[in-house]
Design a protein around this motif. Sequence first.
Motif, PDB file in Angstrom:
ATOM      1  N   ILE B 185       0.851  -1.189  -0.043  1.00 40.27           N
ATOM      2  CA  ILE B 185       0.126  -0.204   0.016  1.00 40.27           C
ATOM      3  C   ILE B 185       0.683   1.310   0.072  1.00 40.27           C
ATOM      4  O   ILE B 185       0.692   2.126  -0.796  1.00 40.27           O
ATOM      5  CB  ILE B 185      -1.001  -0.094   1.359  1.00 40.27           C
ATOM      6  CG1 ILE B 185      -1.871  -1.180   1.252  1.00 40.27           C
ATOM      7  CG2 ILE B 185      -1.568   1.206   1.247  1.00 40.27           C
ATOM      8  CD1 ILE B 185      -2.776  -1.418   2.460  1.00 40.27           C
ATOM      9  N   VAL B 186       1.949   1.179   0.791  1.00 37.25           N
ATOM     10  CA  VAL B 186       2.988   2.289   0.989  1.00 37.25           C
ATOM     11  C   VAL B 186       3.514   2.509  -0.500  1.00 37.25           C
ATOM     12  O   VAL B 186       3.487   3.810  -0.977  1.00 37.25           O
ATOM     13  CB  VAL B 186       3.920   2.005   1.945  1.00 37.25           C
ATOM     14  CG1 VAL B 186       5.006   3.200   1.689  1.00 37.25           C
ATOM     15  CG2 VAL B 186       3.433   1.998   3.172  1.00 37.25           C
ATOM     16  N   VAL B 187       3.793   1.567  -1.200  1.00 37.23           N
ATOM     17  CA  VAL B 187       4.667   2.017  -2.459  1.00 37.23           C
ATOM     18  C   VAL B 187       3.554   2.203  -3.444  1.00 37.23           C
ATOM     19  O   VAL B 187       3.836   3.452  -4.273  1.00 37.23           O
ATOM     20  CB  VAL B 187       5.206   0.517  -2.880  1.00 37.23           C
ATOM     21  CG1 VAL B 187       5.428   0.820  -4.548  1.00 37.23           C
ATOM     22  CG2 VAL B 187       6.411   0.054  -2.102  1.00 37.23           C
ATOM     23  N   ALA B 188       2.469   1.939  -3.368  1.00 41.24           N
ATOM     24  CA  ALA B 188       1.416   2.213  -4.291  1.00 41.24           C
ATOM     25  C   ALA B 188       0.945   3.795  -3.915  1.00 41.24           C
ATOM     26  O   ALA B 188       0.907   4.600  -5.083  1.00 41.24           O
ATOM     27  CB  ALA B 188      -0.006   1.424  -4.206  1.00 41.24           C
ATOM     28  N   LEU B 189       0.905   4.151  -2.757  1.00 36.98           N
ATOM     29  CA  LEU B 189       0.637   5.681  -2.447  1.00 36.98           C
ATOM     30  C   LEU B 189       1.943   6.565  -2.659  1.00 36.98           C
ATOM     31  O   LEU B 189       1.639   7.511  -3.382  1.00 36.98           O
ATOM     32  CB  LEU B 189       0.557   5.568  -1.006  1.00 36.98           C
ATOM     33  CG  LEU B 189      -0.887   4.858  -0.333  1.00 36.98           C
ATOM     34  CD1 LEU B 189      -0.826   5.051   0.996  1.00 36.98           C
ATOM     35  CD2 LEU B 189      -2.149   5.611  -1.000  1.00 36.98           C
ATOM     36  N   VAL B 190       3.045   6.060  -2.606  1.00 35.74           N
ATOM     37  CA  VAL B 190       3.898   6.734  -3.106  1.00 35.74           C
ATOM     38  C   VAL B 190       4.289   7.102  -4.544  1.00 35.74           C
ATOM     39  O   VAL B 190       4.525   8.250  -5.054  1.00 35.74           O
ATOM     40  CB  VAL B 190       5.322   6.189  -2.430  1.00 35.74           C
ATOM     41  CG1 VAL B 190       6.751   6.752  -3.319  1.00 35.74           C
ATOM     42  CG2 VAL B 190       5.573   6.252  -0.939  1.00 35.74           C
ATOM     43  N   MET B 310       4.672   1.306 -13.176  1.00 37.02           N
ATOM     44  CA  MET B 310       4.013   0.967 -11.893  1.00 37.02           C
ATOM     45  C   MET B 310       3.469  -0.175 -11.731  1.00 37.02           C
ATOM     46  O   MET B 310       3.242  -0.909 -10.564  1.00 37.02           O
ATOM     47  CB  MET B 310       2.998   2.115 -12.031  1.00 37.02           C
ATOM     48  CG  MET B 310       1.935   2.228 -10.634  1.00 37.02           C
ATOM     49  SD  MET B 310       0.763   3.641 -10.635  1.00 37.02           S
ATOM     50  CE  MET B 310       0.105   3.481  -9.030  1.00 37.02           C
ATOM     51  N   ILE B 311       3.050  -0.822 -12.875  1.00 41.47           N
ATOM     52  CA  ILE B 311       2.331  -2.350 -12.630  1.00 41.47           C
ATOM     53  C   ILE B 311       3.583  -3.116 -12.251  1.00 41.47           C
ATOM     54  O   ILE B 311       3.142  -3.921 -11.477  1.00 41.47           O
ATOM     55  CB  ILE B 311       1.739  -2.594 -14.051  1.00 41.47           C
ATOM     56  CG1 ILE B 311       0.561  -1.965 -14.324  1.00 41.47           C
ATOM     57  CG2 ILE B 311       1.398  -4.036 -14.359  1.00 41.47           C
ATOM     58  CD1 ILE B 311       0.088  -1.863 -15.774  1.00 41.47           C
ATOM     59  N   VAL B 312       4.748  -3.131 -12.816  1.00 46.60           N
ATOM     60  CA  VAL B 312       5.701  -3.803 -12.654  1.00 46.60           C
ATOM     61  C   VAL B 312       5.974  -4.028 -10.994  1.00 46.60           C
ATOM     62  O   VAL B 312       6.048  -4.710 -10.238  1.00 46.60           O
ATOM     63  CB  VAL B 312       7.042  -3.602 -13.426  1.00 46.60           C
ATOM     64  CG1 VAL B 312       8.334  -4.411 -12.708  1.00 46.60           C
ATOM     65  CG2 VAL B 312       6.495  -3.776 -14.835  1.00 46.60           C
ATOM     66  N   ALA B 313       5.904  -2.636 -10.709  1.00 46.72           N
ATOM     67  CA  ALA B 313       6.619  -2.326  -9.050  1.00 46.72           C
ATOM     68  C   ALA B 313       5.348  -2.837  -8.181  1.00 46.72           C
ATOM     69  O   ALA B 313       5.790  -3.561  -7.134  1.00 46.72           O
ATOM     70  CB  ALA B 313       6.762  -0.740  -8.706  1.00 46.72           C
ATOM     71  N   MET B 314       4.254  -2.918  -8.815  1.00 46.40           N
ATOM     72  CA  MET B 314       2.896  -3.322  -7.836  1.00 46.40           C
ATOM     73  C   MET B 314       2.950  -4.894  -7.633  1.00 46.40           C
ATOM     74  O   MET B 314       2.731  -5.213  -6.668  1.00 46.40           O
ATOM     75  CB  MET B 314       1.609  -2.943  -8.242  1.00 46.40           C
ATOM     76  CG  MET B 314       1.495  -1.232  -8.326  1.00 46.40           C
ATOM     77  SD  MET B 314       1.473  -0.492  -6.732  1.00 46.40           S
ATOM     78  CE  MET B 314       2.968   0.102  -6.606  1.00 46.40           C
ATOM     79  N   VAL B 315       3.267  -5.421  -8.986  1.00 47.31           N
ATOM     80  CA  VAL B 315       3.390  -6.854  -9.079  1.00 47.31           C
ATOM     81  C   VAL B 315       4.447  -7.468  -8.129  1.00 47.31           C
ATOM     82  O   VAL B 315       4.154  -8.274  -7.309  1.00 47.31           O
ATOM     83  CB  VAL B 315       3.601  -7.356 -10.332  1.00 47.31           C
ATOM     84  CG1 VAL B 315       3.817  -8.879 -10.389  1.00 47.31           C
ATOM     85  CG2 VAL B 315       2.416  -7.169 -11.279  1.00 47.31           C
TER      86      VAL B 315
END
Lengths: 258, 386
Positions: B185-190, B310-315
Motif C-alpha cells: 500500500i505504501v509503495v502504491a501511495l508513494v 508502476m504495474i511492475v512495481a505493484m506486481v
Amino acid sequence: MEEIVRAENLKKTFTLSKKQRKIEKTTIGRKTAVDGLSFSAYRGEIYGLLGPNGAGKTTTLRLLSTLIRPDAGDASVCGRSVTKEAYKVRDKIGFMTSELKLEGFFTPDYLFGFFGRLHGMDESLIRRRKEDLFARFGIDKFAEVKVQDLSTGMKQKVSLVVAIVHDPDVVIFDEPTNGLDVLTAKVVTDFLCELKAMGKSVILSTHIFSLVEKLCDRVGIIIDGKMAKDGTLDEVWAGKTLEDRFFEIYHTVTGETI
Amino acid sequence: MKLLALMKKEFVRFFSDPKLLINMLLPGILIYIIYSLMGNLIWQDAKEYKFVVAQTNAPEQIVAMTTAAVSGNGWSIEFQSGVQDAKERVEKGELTAYVVFPEVFEEKIGEYDAESGTPAPQVELYYRSADEESMSFFTLFTAVLDGYEHGKSNKFDVNAGGEKYDFSEETNVFATTMGRMLPFIVVALVFSSCMGVTLESVAGEKERGTLATVLVTSVRRSHVALGKVVPLSCVAAIGALSSFLGVVLSLPKLAGMAVGDLVASYGFTSYLLLFLLIMSVIPLIVAAIAALSTYAKSVKEASAYTSIVMIVAMVLSIAAAVVQSIGSWTVVVPILNAVVAMQGVLTLNISVWQSLVSVGLNLVYAVLLVLLIAKMLSSERIMFGK
C-alpha cells in the motif's frame, strides 16, 4: 568590422519518421536541412536569413543557439565554438523562437528573475535590467499577472525580454514579428534597431521582404538548405528590388518559376 | 545559485497553487476518514466481552491465570466442564472457545523430556478467528499458555496436531493480511504521489516547450535534472507521508485496535527504518518517472510508460507480500528491496543491514537516474526530435 558570428560549412541532416515521409511525399529516410552553409555576421549589424518555408532558416538558428549540433562544419559566436563550447555560447546569445515557451503559471516578474538567476546575474543587476526592459516594453503594468492571462502580444514581449535578460552580445530571433499585431510588431522592430545601435549583433530569420529591407544590413538567401546568395543588401539587390532579386535567385537555384 | 533557482521554481510552482496542494494532501485525509468510519462501523458493538469457554481437563492453575488475565482487561469469563458437542457449539457461535488439555496434564509435562523426540503433550484450543470475541480469547489464552509454558521449560505444545482449530473463513484473517500488505500500500501511495507531481512537471514542460527555454540558457543539464528531482521528491514526500499517515492512523481503527497499541508495538528503530525506506523510495520513483517523462514526447506518452513501471512495481510488491520467504537477493532490486525491508520491520523481523543497504542502493539508483536524465537532456534527438 568585428566578426561576431561565423558559420563555416554547417551541415545538418534529420532522419524522417514514417509520418514525416508521408507528409513530405518521399520514400527517402533522411532530409538535409542545412547543406554546407557559411556566412558571417558583424558587431552592430542585423543579419537576415531570408528563404521560403523549409529552406533551413530555423535549423540554422537552432544550430547557432546550440539547441542542436551540426553533423559537419562549425560555427562560432564571439569566438566560441557552438560544438565545443556550447555553455559559453549560451551566455553570449539570446534566442527567441516560437518553439521556446514561458510557463503560463508564473508572472513576468518571477520569470525575469528566474532566467536572470539561471544566467548567473546578481539580484541588483536583475532588478535594474527589469525596470529598464519592463518600462520599455510596457510590461511593468502586467508584471504580476500570470503569463497565461496575458494577450498574445504581451506574451511575445515577455518572451523577448526574458530572452535578453542577460544583455547578450548576439540576439537570435526566429521570425520576430510572426503572429504579432502591428503595434507590437513595431515595438519589436524598433527594439531590434536599438540593439543594433547599442552595438549588439542581431540574426533573424524571416520570409518577409519588407522586414529585411527595413532592418537588415546583410542578408543571406537560403534555398533548400544552401546559401544561394550572401552579402550586404546592396550586393544582394544588385539594383533591383529585393523581392525581384529573390525570385531571380530562386529560379536560378531550383529551376522553378513562381 | 543556478541550481537553487531551478529548485526554488519547482517549490514556488507547487506551494503557490492551492489545487496542487489539495490534490497532494487530500488522499491521506480521505483514507483516514474512510478507514476510520469503516472501522467504527465494524467494531462499534465490540465493547465488552463475556467469554463462555468449554474446557476439558484444564488445570486449576491455568484456569486461575486466565480468569485473572480476563478480569485485568475488564471482561468476564465462565469456564464450563463436560459440555456436549463443544466443537459444534463453538462453530455455531454458542461458545466462545473450547480448550482441551490431556488428562493429568501437569504430570505429563513434568515427565516430558523435550530431547526424547516423542511428541509433546498437546493443548487444543478451538475458536473462530472471524469472531472478535473468540479471537480475543484466543489471543489472551495463548498468551497465558505461553507464560505457563515458559515456566515449565517448553514441556507442551499448543494446537500442534493436524486438526482444524480455527473455525473462521480464511478471508477473514484481516489483520495479518493488512500487516503484510502495508508495504505494498505504501509503495502504491508513494508511486501515485510521485506520478502526480513529476509527469506534469517534466513531460508537461517538455511538451509545452518551457523546458527548452531553460536548456537554451547556460545552466548545466545535470543541474536541470537535479533541479527537478530534488524538489519534486520533497513535494511527493509530502503527499506520500500524508497518505501513509492516513493509512497508519486508520488501520488500527479498521482492525479494532487502539492507535496507541500499534504505535507501542514498534520501537524507535522500526520507525526510523520505515521513514528512511520510504524516503529512499521517493527520489528513486521520482527520478524514474522523470527519466521516462524526459524521454517521452508528451504527458500522454509518459503516462503510458510510467503505468507500465508502476504495474511492475505493484506486481513485485504484491509478490513480496504473498511469498512467505524471499531471498536476500531482493536487496539489489530497486523498490522491491524497500518492500521486503518494510515487511521485516512491520512483522518485527527487522534486518537493519538489509534496510540500510536498501536505502543506500535506492539512493544510488536515484543518482544514476539523475545522470541519465542529464544525458537525455543533452540529446537533441530526445529533446528536439519531431
